[in-house]
Design an enzyme around this catalytic site. Structure first.
Site, mmCIF file in Angstrom:
data_model
loop_
_atom_site.group_PDB
_atom_site.id
_atom_site.type_symbol
_atom_site.label_atom_id
_atom_site.label_comp_id
_atom_site.label_asym_id
_atom_site.label_seq_id
_atom_site.Cartn_x
_atom_site.Cartn_y
_atom_site.Cartn_z
ATOM 1 N N SER A 265 0.827 -1.201 0.000
ATOM 2 C CA SER A 265 0.000 0.000 0.000
ATOM 3 C C SER A 265 0.872 1.267 0.000
ATOM 4 O O SER A 265 1.619 1.490 -0.945
ATOM 5 C CB SER A 265 -0.969 -0.049 1.190
ATOM 6 O OG SER A 265 -1.973 0.925 1.080
ATOM 7 N N ASP B 13 -9.867 -4.613 -4.472
ATOM 8 C CA ASP B 13 -9.262 -3.644 -3.554
ATOM 9 C C ASP B 13 -10.157 -2.405 -3.479
ATOM 10 O O ASP B 13 -10.387 -1.721 -4.482
ATOM 11 C CB ASP B 13 -7.868 -3.276 -4.051
ATOM 12 C CG ASP B 13 -7.053 -2.509 -3.022
ATOM 13 O OD1 ASP B 13 -7.640 -1.794 -2.194
ATOM 14 O OD2 ASP B 13 -5.819 -2.628 -3.058
ATOM 15 N N HIS C 199 -7.878 -5.373 -0.293
ATOM 16 C CA HIS C 199 -6.655 -4.633 0.044
ATOM 17 C C HIS C 199 -5.849 -5.469 1.033
ATOM 18 O O HIS C 199 -5.853 -5.215 2.245
ATOM 19 C CB HIS C 199 -7.026 -3.275 0.637
ATOM 20 C CG HIS C 199 -5.876 -2.313 0.707
ATOM 21 N ND1 HIS C 199 -5.251 -1.810 -0.417
ATOM 22 C CD2 HIS C 199 -5.238 -1.755 1.771
ATOM 23 C CE1 HIS C 199 -4.290 -0.982 -0.048
ATOM 24 N NE2 HIS C 199 -4.266 -0.944 1.272
#
Length: 229
Positions: free
Chosen positions: A119, A170, A202
């Protein structure tokens, strides 16, 4: 956001399995609101497949703006592309110094290292690694993006193999961002392996972790090491 380039990163480390001498370094950068400890579970998993690899999981340099705990690489209060790129640029030298210092501590060349992240950490790893004059041997980004795509053609310093992994479900970082990153990197001659996971949000999954382990093992083999236990 503070931009003090004297800031020194630190975080948990994991030595190679069985007391072996390290032949490879993997630096894992956590996502926003987490810290280096959150990446240690991944390091433990990978350690069994990569017994000659040392791991380092730096804490991001700043407290998380939106919660009383956790760390951040750059603020997300303002989420415009321009502000995100500004934040990544300010912090990238800190990560580059950490990577270089860890390689020096282990007596390894930069090409024996892998810089990876999840991320926000993926944004940091990819942005930093592609712009390093003495770059890592490979890069990987999970559920991330690459700020600064417009300037990358003139700022690109190296073309190490890049692994990109993104879940199609996601809800935090759109997989379209990885597809655009993949397109730009391929156009610049960067070798890319992109893996899009149909049912993944995610997060990480076994398929992505396995692909990352294979990337690290392949780099170790090309450097003349062994990836077998």
């Amino acid at each position: 956001m503070p931009t003090d380039h004297a800031i020194t990163l630190d975080g948990p480390r994991l030595a190679p399995a069985g007391g072996r001498a390290p032949r490879q370094l993997v630096v894992l950068c956590h996502g926003v609101g987490a810290d280096g400890e959150d990446m240690m579970g991944l390091a433990e998993l990978l350690r069994h497949a990569l017994p000659e690899t040392a791991f380092a999981c730096p804490h991001a340099p700043f407290p998380f703006d939106l919660a009383p705990a956790g760390r951040q690489w750059f603020p997300l209060v303002e989420r415009s592309n321009a502000m995100i790129e500004q934040g990544v640029r300010a912090t990238a030298p800190m990560l580059a110094r950490f990577f270089a210092a860890e390689c020096a501590r282990l007596g390894l060349p930069h090409r024996a290292g892998v810089l990876a992240g999840f991320s926000q950490g993926a944004m940091m790893a990819l942005f930093t690694g592609l712009r390093m004059t003495d770059p890592p041997g490979a890069l990987a980004g999970f559920s991330g993006a690459l700020p600064g795509l417009a300037t990358l053609p003139v700022e690109l310093k190296a073309r190490p193999p890049v692994l990109l992994v993104h879940g199609e479900r996601d809800e935090v970082v759109a997989p379209a961002m990885t597809r655009e990153m993949e397109r730009v990197l391929r156009a610049l001659g960067v070798p890319v392996h992109a893996l899009y996971r149909p049912e993944l949000g995610h997060s990480l999954d076994d398929e992505g972790i396995g692909a990352f382990a294979a990337l690290c093992a392949d780099l170790l083999e090309r450097q003349g090491g062994s990836s077998s236990a």
